[in-house]
Design a protein around this motif. Structure first.
Motif: not given
Lengths: 331, 310
Positions: A119-120, A122-129, A229
């Motif tokens: 989960l984490v 994937y969050g780092f790989a595909r989202f811009q925040f 996901f």
């Protein structure tokens, strides 16, 4: 003279013959392949020996009887092989019981690791925040930091466990989580378990390497982010999941740092139990005073300890190879 | 409740919504990091800046500024040496391990009989990497080399009497005008074969996973277009594996640091004769900064040449 001239003519004819040419080319190719195979064999056997040498020593010694150990002529092949070492180590380790609770502990932790870290990652790989780069630097810090430096703070956190005052509210005061497995589970759920940073990193790299198109296709077809996901990214990431599973199983199994820090019971951690083997052999009822003989029991214990891991690895490795087909990004 | 939430979310722009989801994905790690690591690091920094006295479960701190750091760098006899030797070891080991493991992974990815067994053997050092087993392994390795009865001195005598001198071959290489520093590196590398083999199990597995995730159709295309194996390697295999080279580099740097003397040094300072937690905190923080610096330099150098899908 004419004899040689005849030979040369014959050779010329041979060279022009296409069938001969094809055969020659095939011979060269198969020769090259053979050479490569020999090179590969030599390399693999050589390096395998570097790795296996000491293992062979341990396995051989674990079958030594007392006389073999003391005899100067015995090298690797025992004269009077005995299973005594295994039987006694098996009894003292309380093998099946300890192994069972160890495997439950390790496998559940591994499953949590895979769920949380993918989960984490994937969050780092595909989202811009906002603060993404900073947060990823934190992942690197988690990988890099020597665990000794946060040892005492960690100990204090779980010795008087009271997150946000919740425990005081419900249990009437901070509780002591030492000697239990709970601290390890809590840390793993929050992505800070044994080498979690590395798993996050692996998943991140893997998801970044997957083409974006498959996700976009799912998105256009109306799949939500979590659904994408679960149903699109996870099946594609099977090779990396198996990789992380193997690492997590093995390292958790061998971990002694956290086991000592949280003082987890010997009956859960098999390597801690193995550590006590030497001592308990010296005392009654065995009374073995020669450290060399005691070492033989420890060798047998080591074999017993690593056997399940080797088994799990061999089983998972087949899935690891299957992972190739399932990772079918294209077609 | 959930319905309300989604209604609120739909008023976001797509990118803000994506940002929110991203944060949601990452949130367990953020909580864990703040709770365990950030707090731990801050406390360690606090310890390193003060004199610490423990009483039972508690402790008291007295702020002394940079005194502990000054002691570590200018007065302590061993710290600087341990740190530099670990860093030098790392600089030598890391490229060797990366190349070796990529090479082995490519070989193990080929089809040949006994492949499963070979893979299992190469992963064995990872299975055996526990402090207890490592200690036993060193003993047994010595036994295997010397036999049960041979003592080290007879071993070396035999070696010299037969005339096997490594230095002879080193000189031979020197005679063909190989630069001395390259020669030194090669000799070092050969001497390290054991530690390199045993510490590259993880990297081999990571590379294997990467190699297997390359779509076979890419190779088919290359074959049809008439690419040689050499070209196929540099145009397909290497770029597809390159993100994992960065991963492996990070892992190797950290791992070789954890095998080096610095961590033992920290540990003995904290729990050994000194039993001084504040000095241990100083050493571990300094070594952490050193590793972070090396990683930063190495990864920025490599990631420029890394190929990503997006």
């Amino acid at each position: 003279m004419s004899y040689f001239a005849g030979k040369i003519v014959k050779l010329k004819a041979l060279r022009e013959d296409t069938r001969f040419q094809n055969e020659a080319r095939r011979a060269v190719r198969s020769g090259r392949e053979l050479l490569a195979a020999i090179f590969r064999l030599v390399l693999i056997v050589g390096i395998s020996y570097v790795i296996l040498g000491p293992m062979i020593g341990i396995v051989a010694s674990s079958f030594f009887s007392n006389s073999d150990k003391l005899s100067p002529v015995v090298y690797l092949i025992p004269q009077n092989p005995t299973l005594q070492r295994y039987i006694r180590a098996y009894q003292l380790l309380d093998y099946w019981k300890v192994l069972g609770s160890m495997l439950v502990y390790v496998v559940t932790l591994t499953l949590i690791q895979i769920a949380v870290c993918s989960l984490v990652g994937y969050g780092f790989a595909r989202f811009q925040f906002p603060l993404k780069k900073f947060l990823f630097a934190c992942v690197i810090i988690v990988i890099v930091i020597p665990l000794h430096s946060i040892m005492l703070p960690l100990y204090m956190t779980f010795r008087q466990f009271d997150p946000l005052g919740l425990m005081t509210l419900f249990a009437g005061g901070p509780i002591n989580l030492m000697t239990r497995t709970a601290p390890m589970y809590i840390m793993t759920i929050f992505g800070c378990g044994l080498r979690s940073g590395l798993y996050i990193y692996i998943f991140n790299q893997f998801f970044r390497g997957l083409p974006k198109e498959i996700e976009e296709a799912a998105f256009v077809d109306g799949a939500g982010t979590f659904y994408t996901f679960l149903r699109v990214m996870i099946p594609n990431a099977m090779p990396s999941i198996i990789t992380v599973a193997i690492f997590s199983l093995v390292w958790q199994y061998n971990d002694i740092f956290y086991a000592n820090l949280f003082n987890i019971s010997n009956n859960v951690i098999i390597s801690k139990k193995l550590n006590t083997l030497n001592l308990s052999l010296a005392g009654p009822p065995d009374q073995i005073l020669d450290p060399g003989i005691r070492a033989l029991y420890v060798y047998a214990g080591i074999i017993l300890m690593i056997l399940p891991m080797i088994l799990i690895y061999v089983i998972l490795q087949k899935r690891f190879i299957e992972g190739v087909e399932r990772s079918g990004i294209v077609g | 409740m959930i319905g309300q939430k989604t209604k609120k979310l739909t008023t976001f722009t797509l990118s803000r919504r994506r940002a929110f989801t991203g944060l949601l994905f990452v949130s367990p790690f953020i909580v864990g990091f703040v709770w365990f690591y950030l707090r731990g690091i801050i406390m360690s920094i606090q310890f390193s800046l003060s004199d610490m006295t423990t009483q039972g479960l508690g402790y008291s701190l007295e702020y002394v500024g940079l005194k502990n750091y000054r002691y570590a760098f200018f007065e302590h006899p061993g710290f600087r040496q341990t740190l530099t030797s670990s860093v030098v070891d790392m600089v030598i080991d890391v490229p060797l391990i990366i190349f070796f493991s990529l090479f082995i992974a490519i070989i193990l990815n080929q089809k040949f009989r006994g492949r499963t067994v070979a893979r299992a053997i190469f992963f064995l050092p990872v299975l055996l990497n526990s402090p207890l087993i490592n200690g036993v392994l060193t003993d047994v390795r010595n036994m295997m080399i010397g036999g049960v009865t041979a003592t080290p001195s007879t071993m070396t005598e035999e070696a010299t009497s037969v005339g096997i001198g490594v230095s002879y071959y080193v000189e031979l290489l020197g005679d063909i005008a190989l630069p001395n520093n390259i020669l030194g590196y090669i000799v070092d590398a050969v001497a390290r074969i054991n530690s390199i083999v045993t510490s590259s199990g993880v990297q081999i597995i990571i590379f294997l996973a990467a190699l297997q995730s390359i779509a076979p159709s890419l190779y088919e295309v290359a074959k049809i277009e008439g690419a040689t194996p050499y070209e196929t390697f540099w145009k397909i295999t290497f770029p597809m594996v390159s993100p994992l080279i960065v991963t492996n580099m990070v892992y190797t740097v950290v791992d070789s640091f954890q095998r080096s003397g610095v961590l033992d040094f920290v540990y003995t300072t904290m729990f050994g004769i000194d039993n001084s937690y504040q000095m241990g905190a100083v050493y571990s923080l300094v070594s952490m900064v050193a590793v972070c610096g090396i990683l930063l330099i190495a990864t920025t150098a490599v990631s420029k040449r890394t190929f990503y899908q997006n």
